[in-house]
Design an enzyme around this catalytic site. Structure first.
Site, PDB file in Angstrom:
ATOM      1  N   SER A 101       0.823  -1.218   0.000  1.00 23.95           N
ATOM      2  CA  SER A 101       0.000   0.000   0.000  1.00 23.95           C
ATOM      3  C   SER A 101       0.853   1.263   0.000  1.00 23.95           C
ATOM      4  CB  SER A 101      -0.912   0.028   1.229  1.00 23.95           C
ATOM      5  OG  SER A 101      -1.647  -1.154   1.316  1.00 23.95           O
TER       6      SER A 101
HETATM    7  N1  SAH Z   1      -0.198  -5.429   3.957  1.00 24.60           N
HETATM    8  C1  SAH Z   1       0.631  -5.742   2.814  1.00 24.60           C
HETATM    9  C2  SAH Z   1      -0.013  -5.423   1.487  1.00 24.60           C
HETATM   10  C3  SAH Z   1      -1.127  -6.319   1.215  1.00 24.60           C
HETATM   11  S1  SAH Z   1      -1.586  -6.596  -0.433  1.00 24.60           S
HETATM   12  C4  SAH Z   1       1.979  -5.084   2.900  1.00 24.60           C
HETATM   13  O1  SAH Z   1       2.256  -4.361   3.857  1.00 24.60           O
HETATM   14  O2  SAH Z   1       2.788  -5.325   1.999  1.00 24.60           O
HETATM   15  C5  SAH Z   1      -2.915  -7.684  -0.054  1.00 24.60           C
HETATM   16  C6  SAH Z   1      -2.496  -9.075   0.276  1.00 24.60           C
HETATM   17  O3  SAH Z   1      -3.658  -9.808   0.683  1.00 24.60           O
HETATM   18  C7  SAH Z   1      -1.910  -9.836  -0.893  1.00 24.60           C
HETATM   19  O4  SAH Z   1      -0.631 -10.292  -0.583  1.00 24.60           O
HETATM   20  C8  SAH Z   1      -2.901 -10.980  -1.102  1.00 24.60           C
HETATM   21  O5  SAH Z   1      -2.283 -12.177  -1.534  1.00 24.60           O
HETATM   22  C9  SAH Z   1      -3.490 -11.129   0.276  1.00 24.60           C
HETATM   23  N2  SAH Z   1      -4.793 -11.804   0.347  1.00 24.60           N
HETATM   24  C10 SAH Z   1      -5.834 -11.771  -0.539  1.00 24.60           C
HETATM   25  N3  SAH Z   1      -6.847 -12.528  -0.098  1.00 24.60           N
HETATM   26  C11 SAH Z   1      -6.458 -13.073   1.092  1.00 24.60           C
HETATM   27  C12 SAH Z   1      -7.063 -13.958   2.031  1.00 24.60           C
HETATM   28  N4  SAH Z   1      -8.283 -14.448   1.839  1.00 24.60           N
HETATM   29  N5  SAH Z   1      -6.354 -14.291   3.132  1.00 24.60           N
HETATM   30  C13 SAH Z   1      -5.105 -13.814   3.346  1.00 24.60           C
HETATM   31  N6  SAH Z   1      -4.472 -12.978   2.495  1.00 24.60           N
HETATM   32  C14 SAH Z   1      -5.145 -12.610   1.380  1.00 24.60           C
END
Ligand code: SAH
Length: 251
Positions: A101
């Site tokens: 993000s």
């Molecule tokens: N917080 C992260 C950015 C997240 S991007 C950072 O600091 O880098 C969103 C993430 O959510 C992705 O890696 C994606 O694979 C994950 N995601 C999507 N659906 C999910 C689920 N059901 N459970 C866990 N993770 C999930």
């Protein structure tokens, strides 16, 4: 005599030139590593600028959030070829079609959780591990779930290399939360489901806070803040955002 004198005059500048040339060569050679090191961006300075121009200037004021944003080396959470852009005012790709993000959104969401040291926090969507490191820097106990194994494993490595050895990362579907570690003081979701997952509300403590983007896939989502009161979640909409969708059961 004259001849010798002449030769002397000719020799001296030549020798001087040779010595100067050698010194120059030596300086060049020893100076080279310094030169290439200087080409590496000054990440500490970029981070300070990021905090000043994107975080505090836009109203984030929690000193613990600001301290964490100033400390965590964001550039080490992105792929090497993106490092130079890691302090920019935008999200960045981290591989597997996912993104880290925008710095402001990380700070804004963290502040909205109203954290205190010792709080137990659940994150859904570990991604690069950057948000988890920010939460750990705030003195909280961090549990984070990532659905893509390659990202979860890489985040684990990045975090432990930086000394965040006690951040707990689970690979799996975060829709169901982490029942074995519940209840949590706060839950932060960094991927967008269409609705707030029931299990996450259940796993929030009474008085606990949740921050979560909610909306249909491919649209802008509402960033929602919820507080659990009397077993129910009371929500308010904060911002319009664009997160990657929550996949798995919440899809
Ligand atoms: N917080 C992260 C950015 C997240 S991007 C950072 O600091 O880098 C969103 C993430 O959510 C992705 O890696 C994606 O694979 C994950 N995601 C999507 N659906 C999910 C689920 N059901 N459970 C866990 N993770 C999930």
């Amino acid at each position: 005599m004259m001849e010798r004198k002449d030769t002397k005059h000719k020799d001296t500048p030549f020798r001087k030139k040779a010595i100067c040339g050698l010194l120059f060569l030596l300086l060049m050679l020893t100076g080279l590593p310094t030169c290439s090191a200087r080409e590496e961006p000054d990440y500490a300075r970029l981070r300070e600028e990021m905090v000043r121009e994107q975080i505090t200037a836009r109203g984030v004021s929690d000193p613990a959030v600001i301290r964490a944003m100033r400390k965590v080396p964001r550039h080490l959470f992105v792929p090497p070829d993106r490092r130079a852009f890691s302090y920019g005012d935008h999200p960045l790709p981290i591989g597997e079609g996912q993104t880290i993000s925008q710095p402001y959104i990380v700070a804004f969401m963290t502040e909205a959780l109203g954290l205190r040291p010792g709080n137990k926090v659940l994150e859904i969507g570990t991604g690069s591990g950057y948000q988890a490191a920010i939460l750990r820097e705030m003195g909280t106990r961090v549990y984070s779930i990532e659905i893509i194994p390659a990202l979860g494993k890489r985040a684990r490595k990045t975090l432990s290399r930086l000394g965040y050895t006690d951040v707990h990362i689970k690979i799996g579907d975060g829709y169901r939360g982490w029942p074995g570690e519940a209840p949590f003081d706060a839950i932060i979701v960094t991927c967008a489901p269409e609705q707030i997952p029931g299990p996450l509300v259940e796993q929030l403590k009474e008085g606990g806070r949740m921050i979560i983007p909610v909306g249909k896939r491919g649209t802008v989502q509402k960033l929602v803040r919820g507080v659990k009161k009397g077993g129910r979640i009371r929500t308010e909409d904060l911002l319009l955002v664009r997160f990657v969708p929550m996949v798995g059961e919440g899809d």
